[in-house]
Design an enzyme around this catalytic site. Sequence first.
Site, short mmCIF file in Angstrom:
data_model
loop_
_atom_site.label_atom_id
_atom_site.label_comp_id
_atom_site.label_asym_id
_atom_site.label_seq_id
_atom_site.Cartn_x
_atom_site.Cartn_y
_atom_site.Cartn_z
N ARG A 1 23.53 -9.46 16.06
CA ARG A 1 23.30 -10.89 15.79
C ARG A 1 23.67 -11.30 14.38
NH1 ARG A 1 20.37 -14.70 18.79
NH2 ARG A 1 21.26 -13.60 20.59
N ARG B 1 13.81 -30.47 7.18
CA ARG B 1 12.45 -30.72 6.71
C ARG B 1 11.79 -31.70 7.68
NH1 ARG B 1 7.51 -32.52 5.74
NH2 ARG B 1 6.76 -32.19 3.60
N MET C 1 7.05 -9.09 29.06
CA MET C 1 8.20 -9.26 28.19
C MET C 1 9.50 -8.92 28.94
SD MET C 1 6.83 -10.41 25.54
CE MET C 1 5.13 -10.85 25.71
N GLY C 2 10.56 -9.66 28.57
CA GLY C 2 11.84 -9.44 29.26
C GLY C 2 12.05 -10.42 30.41
N PHE C 3 11.07 -11.28 30.62
CA PHE C 3 11.20 -12.31 31.67
C PHE C 3 10.98 -13.69 31.06
CE2 PHE C 3 10.25 -8.53 34.06
CZ PHE C 3 11.04 -8.67 35.20
N HIS D 1 10.82 -13.03 20.99
CA HIS D 1 12.27 -13.16 20.72
C HIS D 1 12.87 -11.76 20.86
CE1 HIS D 1 15.94 -14.72 19.21
NE2 HIS D 1 15.64 -14.94 17.94
N ASP E 1 17.01 -9.17 27.39
CA ASP E 1 16.26 -8.01 26.89
C ASP E 1 15.81 -7.08 28.01
OD1 ASP E 1 16.39 -8.68 24.16
OD2 ASP E 1 14.89 -10.22 24.47
N ARG F 1 23.48 -14.04 30.56
CA ARG F 1 23.97 -12.74 30.07
C ARG F 1 23.49 -11.58 30.93
NH1 ARG F 1 21.12 -13.87 24.44
NH2 ARG F 1 19.54 -14.39 26.00
N HIS G 1 12.68 -17.67 29.87
CA HIS G 1 13.53 -18.14 28.79
C HIS G 1 13.25 -19.60 28.52
CE1 HIS G 1 17.03 -18.73 26.24
NE2 HIS G 1 17.04 -17.42 26.13
N1 CMC Z 1 5.59 -13.42 32.06
C1 CMC Z 1 4.66 -14.12 32.75
N2 CMC Z 1 4.62 -15.44 32.78
C2 CMC Z 1 5.57 -16.11 32.10
C3 CMC Z 1 6.58 -15.46 31.39
C4 CMC Z 1 6.56 -14.07 31.39
N3 CMC Z 1 7.49 -13.38 30.71
N4 CMC Z 1 7.38 -16.37 30.83
C5 CMC Z 1 6.91 -17.56 31.16
N5 CMC Z 1 5.80 -17.40 31.92
C6 CMC Z 1 4.97 -18.46 32.48
C7 CMC Z 1 3.90 -18.86 31.47
O1 CMC Z 1 2.75 -18.08 31.59
C8 CMC Z 1 3.70 -20.28 31.84
O2 CMC Z 1 2.92 -20.36 33.00
P1 CMC Z 1 1.81 -21.49 33.18
O3 CMC Z 1 2.58 -22.78 33.16
O4 CMC Z 1 1.19 -21.15 34.48
O5 CMC Z 1 0.90 -21.36 32.00
C9 CMC Z 1 5.10 -20.78 32.20
O6 CMC Z 1 5.78 -19.60 32.67
C10 CMC Z 1 5.86 -21.36 31.04
O7 CMC Z 1 5.88 -20.41 29.98
P2 CMC Z 1 6.03 -20.77 28.45
O8 CMC Z 1 5.74 -19.56 27.64
O9 CMC Z 1 5.24 -22.00 28.13
O10 CMC Z 1 7.53 -21.19 28.41
P3 CMC Z 1 8.48 -21.15 27.17
O11 CMC Z 1 9.66 -21.93 27.49
O12 CMC Z 1 7.75 -21.50 25.92
O13 CMC Z 1 8.73 -19.59 27.11
C11 CMC Z 1 9.47 -17.52 26.50
C12 CMC Z 1 9.89 -18.93 26.89
C13 CMC Z 1 10.72 -16.70 26.34
C14 CMC Z 1 8.71 -17.54 25.17
C15 CMC Z 1 8.57 -16.92 27.61
O14 CMC Z 1 9.25 -16.91 28.84
C16 CMC Z 1 8.07 -15.54 27.25
O15 CMC Z 1 7.10 -15.40 26.52
N6 CMC Z 1 8.77 -14.48 27.77
C17 CMC Z 1 8.44 -13.13 27.40
C18 CMC Z 1 9.08 -12.77 26.08
C19 CMC Z 1 10.57 -12.51 26.19
O16 CMC Z 1 11.02 -11.86 27.08
N7 CMC Z 1 11.31 -13.03 25.19
C20 CMC Z 1 12.76 -12.86 25.13
C21 CMC Z 1 13.43 -14.19 25.28
S1 CMC Z 1 15.18 -14.13 25.59
C22 CMC Z 1 15.95 -13.12 24.46
C23 CMC Z 1 15.63 -13.37 23.04
O17 CMC Z 1 15.67 -14.47 22.54
O18 CMC Z 1 15.32 -12.40 22.38
#
Ligand code: CMC
Length: 379
Positions: free
Chosen positions: A346, A365, A266-268, A222, A321, A279, A270
């Site tokens: 925030r 709940r 991180m940073g990629f 996050h 981010d 944004r 959503h």
């Molecule tokens: N780098 C590499 N692979 C990624 C990334 C990433 N940042 N994000 C998603 N993927 C891949 C992941 O490995 C998976 O691949 P596979 O299906 O082959 O296993 C697929 O994409 C789906 O990923 P997921 O984690 O199951 O998807 P999600 O919807 O649960 O994830 C997320 C959303 C934000 C948790 C994830 O993209 C992530 O961990 N990103 C990096 C952390 C980040 O930048 N967070 C900031 C979010 S936005 C601002 C905020 O809220 O603060």
Amino acid sequence: MTETDIKKGLAGVVVDTTAVSKVNPETNSLLYRGYPVQELAASCSFEQVALLLWNGELPSDSELAEFTAFERSHRALSPELKQIIDALPATCHPMDVCRTAASVLGAQDPTAEDSSREANLAKAKSLLAAMPAVVAYDQRRRRGQELVEPRDDLGYAQNFLWMTFGEEAAPPVVEAFNVSMILYAEHSFNASTFTARVITSTLADLHSAVVGAIGALKGPLHGGANEAVMHTFDEIGIRQEETAEEAEARAKAWMDDALAQKKKVMGFGHRVYKNGDSRVPTMKAALDAMIEHYDRPELLGLYNGLEKSMGEAKNIKPNLDYPAGPAYHLMGFDTPTFTPLFVASRISGWTAHIMEQLESNALIRPLSAYNGPDERHVS
Ligand code: CMC
């Protein structure tokens, strides 16, 4: 209930209504109370946006003047809170300092247990006014610098930078910082906001909900991602003598290697936006302005290299981010201070949601599907 009925991470689950903001991944848009966030970032101050989030409408001149006067008179760090911050080890994460400060501010507030909208709005305004001093002072003390008192002749963004660096920031820096505060202010039912709403749903006080939200924001999935982005840049290596092209090539190679190792970068990505975070273009423009202002083209090279490689390999787009991290770095913030900056912004969105939750509260709940051992007995 079967395992397929379970929505892990509540993905795709609509848990309530909200009038605070609307995220539309199809049109790649984000509206705060109906206004596109890009328009707000282009023409408003963070103070105006906070009032919009709380009240539902952009403020009139007199409403803005009233809040501005309030905010400027509630900026100073109290001696008691300063003492508590000073007692925390400099080795703790700055998010721990924010979390502790929000808790102390709640304990010091005589209206803490009053959950009327009027009292909560006053608490929200006070917290928003007080947090910059906490964040700024914490960065300074870690650098062995003295507290800088706030200046009531400066706007929120300008004063935040003043309290952190002890000098007046150049107009493009103030502008970029103001934009980042607006973009970070609100994003519907993200993890920290949902945490705040869960805590509020038990009828606990506003500060408790904000403290919980700060805890949720800390994680690298996050808010902690803006800090993690800078760690990636550092790992690749920031070489000021490099051209943008040289830096881009190294960043691409780093990303290819990271993805080959199945690393999450991180940073990629959503949870909601699959085709790019609404944004990012606005924050990227702010980052471009910082790169130009500080004449640091090699950072643009690193930025482009990672983005291109991730796009080509996995078609995963940057989130807010990603541009925010290097922008804060250029402004002079230490990397661990990045997520506390997110907190400072925030607070506006969290508190708007806390007040909304109380308007039609239902205890949050959910249920779980038990998958432990069948019933058994001690003897
Ligand atoms: N780098 C590499 N692979 C990624 C990334 C990433 N940042 N994000 C998603 N993927 C891949 C992941 O490995 C998976 O691949 P596979 O299906 O082959 O296993 C697929 O994409 C789906 O990923 P997921 O984690 O199951 O998807 P999600 O919807 O649960 O994830 C997320 C959303 C934000 C948790 C994830 O993209 C992530 O961990 N990103 C990096 C952390 C980040 O930048 N967070 C900031 C979010 S936005 C601002 C905020 O809220 O603060």
